[in-house]
Design a protein around this motif. Structure first.
Motif, PDB file in Angstrom:
ATOM      1  N   GLU A   9      -8.690  12.585   0.314  1.00  0.00           N
ATOM      2  CA  GLU A   9      -7.514  11.731   0.253  1.00  0.00           C
ATOM      3  C   GLU A   9      -6.442  12.250   1.211  1.00  0.00           C
ATOM      4  N   LEU A  10      -5.738  11.313   1.812  1.00  0.00           N
ATOM      5  CA  LEU A  10      -4.604  11.662   2.660  1.00  0.00           C
ATOM      6  C   LEU A  10      -3.495  12.246   1.791  1.00  0.00           C
ATOM      7  N   GLU A  11      -2.642  13.058   2.423  1.00  0.00           N
ATOM      8  CA  GLU A  11      -1.492  13.675   1.760  1.00  0.00           C
ATOM      9  C   GLU A  11      -0.286  13.510   2.662  1.00  0.00           C
ATOM     10  N   ALA A  12       0.897  13.665   2.099  1.00  0.00           N
ATOM     11  CA  ALA A  12       2.122  13.566   2.892  1.00  0.00           C
ATOM     12  C   ALA A  12       2.098  14.532   4.078  1.00  0.00           C
ATOM     13  N   GLY A  13       1.480  15.696   3.900  1.00  0.00           N
ATOM     14  CA  GLY A  13       1.419  16.697   4.957  1.00  0.00           C
ATOM     15  C   GLY A  13       0.533  16.321   6.135  1.00  0.00           C
ATOM     16  N   ASP A  14      -0.170  15.197   6.046  1.00  0.00           N
ATOM     17  CA  ASP A  14      -1.033  14.742   7.146  1.00  0.00           C
ATOM     18  C   ASP A  14      -0.271  13.946   8.202  1.00  0.00           C
ATOM     19  N   ALA A  15       1.011  13.748   8.014  1.00  0.00           N
ATOM     20  CA  ALA A  15       1.782  12.891   8.924  1.00  0.00           C
ATOM     21  C   ALA A  15       1.686  13.345  10.376  1.00  0.00           C
ATOM     22  N   ALA A  16       1.764  14.640  10.647  1.00  0.00           N
ATOM     23  CA  ALA A  16       1.707  15.116  12.038  1.00  0.00           C
ATOM     24  C   ALA A  16       0.356  14.791  12.669  1.00  0.00           C
ATOM     25  N   ASP A  17      -0.731  15.027  11.950  1.00  0.00           N
ATOM     26  CA  ASP A  17      -2.055  14.692  12.477  1.00  0.00           C
ATOM     27  C   ASP A  17      -2.191  13.191  12.691  1.00  0.00           C
ATOM     28  N   LEU A  18      -1.661  12.405  11.772  1.00  0.00           N
ATOM     29  CA  LEU A  18      -1.723  10.948  11.912  1.00  0.00           C
ATOM     30  C   LEU A  18      -0.928  10.470  13.121  1.00  0.00           C
ATOM     31  N   ARG A  19       0.233  11.077  13.355  1.00  0.00           N
ATOM     32  CA  ARG A  19       1.022  10.703  14.536  1.00  0.00           C
ATOM     33  C   ARG A  19       0.207  10.896  15.812  1.00  0.00           C
TER      34      ARG A  19
ATOM     35  N   GLU B   8      -2.538  -3.366  20.026  1.00  0.00           N
ATOM     36  CA  GLU B   8      -1.749  -3.744  21.199  1.00  0.00           C
ATOM     37  C   GLU B   8      -0.541  -2.857  21.445  1.00  0.00           C
ATOM     38  N   ALA B   9      -0.387  -1.798  20.654  1.00  0.00           N
ATOM     39  CA  ALA B   9       0.689  -0.830  20.897  1.00  0.00           C
ATOM     40  C   ALA B   9       0.524   0.329  19.931  1.00  0.00           C
ATOM     41  N   PRO B  10       0.885   1.523  20.381  1.00  0.00           N
ATOM     42  CA  PRO B  10       0.870   2.651  19.445  1.00  0.00           C
ATOM     43  C   PRO B  10       1.946   2.454  18.378  1.00  0.00           C
ATOM     44  N   PHE B  11       1.763   3.107  17.256  1.00  0.00           N
ATOM     45  CA  PHE B  11       2.720   3.009  16.165  1.00  0.00           C
ATOM     46  C   PHE B  11       3.987   3.809  16.483  1.00  0.00           C
ATOM     47  N   THR B  12       5.101   3.328  15.982  1.00  0.00           N
ATOM     48  CA  THR B  12       6.349   4.076  16.038  1.00  0.00           C
ATOM     49  C   THR B  12       6.311   5.133  14.928  1.00  0.00           C
ATOM     50  N   GLU B  13       7.284   6.015  14.947  1.00  0.00           N
ATOM     51  CA  GLU B  13       7.391   7.020  13.881  1.00  0.00           C
ATOM     52  C   GLU B  13       7.475   6.339  12.512  1.00  0.00           C
ATOM     53  N   ALA B  14       8.302   5.304  12.408  1.00  0.00           N
ATOM     54  CA  ALA B  14       8.460   4.597  11.132  1.00  0.00           C
ATOM     55  C   ALA B  14       7.164   3.913  10.714  1.00  0.00           C
ATOM     56  N   GLU B  15       6.415   3.376  11.671  1.00  0.00           N
ATOM     57  CA  GLU B  15       5.148   2.722  11.347  1.00  0.00           C
ATOM     58  C   GLU B  15       4.096   3.717  10.866  1.00  0.00           C
ATOM     59  N   VAL B  16       4.086   4.906  11.438  1.00  0.00           N
ATOM     60  CA  VAL B  16       3.160   5.945  10.965  1.00  0.00           C
ATOM     61  C   VAL B  16       3.490   6.295   9.522  1.00  0.00           C
ATOM     62  N   GLU B  17       4.767   6.510   9.234  1.00  0.00           N
ATOM     63  CA  GLU B  17       5.179   6.843   7.866  1.00  0.00           C
ATOM     64  C   GLU B  17       4.823   5.719   6.893  1.00  0.00           C
ATOM     65  N   ALA B  18       5.059   4.469   7.302  1.00  0.00           N
ATOM     66  CA  ALA B  18       4.744   3.324   6.450  1.00  0.00           C
ATOM     67  C   ALA B  18       3.231   3.208   6.230  1.00  0.00           C
ATOM     68  N   TRP B  19       2.439   3.471   7.291  1.00  0.00           N
ATOM     69  CA  TRP B  19       0.984   3.408   7.180  1.00  0.00           C
ATOM     70  C   TRP B  19       0.483   4.453   6.176  1.00  0.00           C
ATOM     71  N   LEU B  20       1.007   5.659   6.262  1.00  0.00           N
ATOM     72  CA  LEU B  20       0.622   6.724   5.337  1.00  0.00           C
ATOM     73  C   LEU B  20       1.019   6.345   3.907  1.00  0.00           C
ATOM     74  N   GLU B  21       2.252   5.878   3.720  1.00  0.00           N
ATOM     75  CA  GLU B  21       2.712   5.483   2.383  1.00  0.00           C
ATOM     76  C   GLU B  21       1.863   4.354   1.814  1.00  0.00           C
ATOM     77  N   GLU B  22       1.492   3.394   2.656  1.00  0.00           N
ATOM     78  CA  GLU B  22       0.653   2.278   2.207  1.00  0.00           C
ATOM     79  C   GLU B  22      -0.703   2.783   1.713  1.00  0.00           C
ATOM     80  N   ASN B  23      -1.283   3.740   2.418  1.00  0.00           N
ATOM     81  CA  ASN B  23      -2.579   4.262   1.992  1.00  0.00           C
ATOM     82  C   ASN B  23      -2.461   5.089   0.721  1.00  0.00           C
ATOM     83  N   LEU B  24      -1.399   5.839   0.570  1.00  0.00           N
ATOM     84  CA  LEU B  24      -1.173   6.576  -0.679  1.00  0.00           C
ATOM     85  C   LEU B  24      -0.990   5.596  -1.844  1.00  0.00           C
ATOM     86  N   ARG B  25      -0.298   4.487  -1.586  1.00  0.00           N
ATOM     87  CA  ARG B  25      -0.113   3.454  -2.612  1.00  0.00           C
ATOM     88  C   ARG B  25      -1.461   2.828  -2.986  1.00  0.00           C
TER      89      ARG B  25
END
Length: 177
Positions: free
Chosen positions: A15-25, A38-55
């Motif tokens: 399972e992903l964890e909050a601490g995986d954010a740097a690797d995900l970026r 069609e575009a790399p994710f922004t910092e906010a989009e990476v955080e939202a993607w991680l939160e969505e998967n944790l949810r």
């Protein structure tokens, strides 16, 4: 404590964890990896993607998992069974995104095979699908190595853009993995 979900010959899926954010970026902000979006994710989009998967772990019981190399512990990418909704219908899907440095080593196929097995044997799916952009040849090849075939197509709207997708599918009884 890391929650290991699956292991293969070379990989650990957890399972992903909050601490995986740097690797995900490093993956989700790479334009070469994210060209199908069609575009790399922004910092906010990476955080939202991680939160969505944790949810999704809480609501669906599964989602993208971190994929690590057993030998080195390196974070290679993400792969997992997902609930995919196409035209209002829920399907069990499989999806994978790997760091460009790890393309061509068979990791996506190895992880996806384990996730398809999980979907059939643990989740009770009769069919597993993958949504793939037509131009994403590498992802299409992974799906084909899984034994999937194109069953149809649909258009996903993402950030106001119409994005055609192929629907690859594999029925449990037709499985050749």
């Amino acid at each position: 404590m890391k929650k290991i979900k699956l292991q293969t010959e070379r990989l650990v899926l957890r399972e992903l964890e909050a601490g995986d954010a740097a690797d995900l970026r490093g993956i989700l902000q790479d334009a070469d990896v994210m060209y199908a979006w069609e575009a790399p994710f922004t910092e906010a989009e990476v955080e939202a993607w991680l939160e969505e998967n944790l949810r999704r772990y809480q609501t669906d019981g599964f989602s993208f998992w971190a994929v690590e190399c057993k030998d080195s512990g390196a974070f290679l990418g993400v792969c997992g069974p997902l609930v995919e909704t196409i035209n209002g219908v829920r399907h069990t899907g499989v999806a994978y995104i790997f760091a460009k440095a790890h393309w061509g080593n068979g990791y996506a196929t190895e992880a996806a095979v384990a996730c398809v097995d999980y979907a059939f044997n643990k989740l009770g799916a009769d069919e597993v699908i993958a949504e793939i952009r037509p131009e994403n040849i590498k992802s299409r090849r992974v799906a084909e190595r899984l034994g999937m075939a194109v069953r149809g197509s649909f258009v996903k709207n993402y950030k106001g853009r119409a994005m055609p997708h192929l629907i690859y599918a594999l029925a449990k009884e037709g499985r050749h993995v």
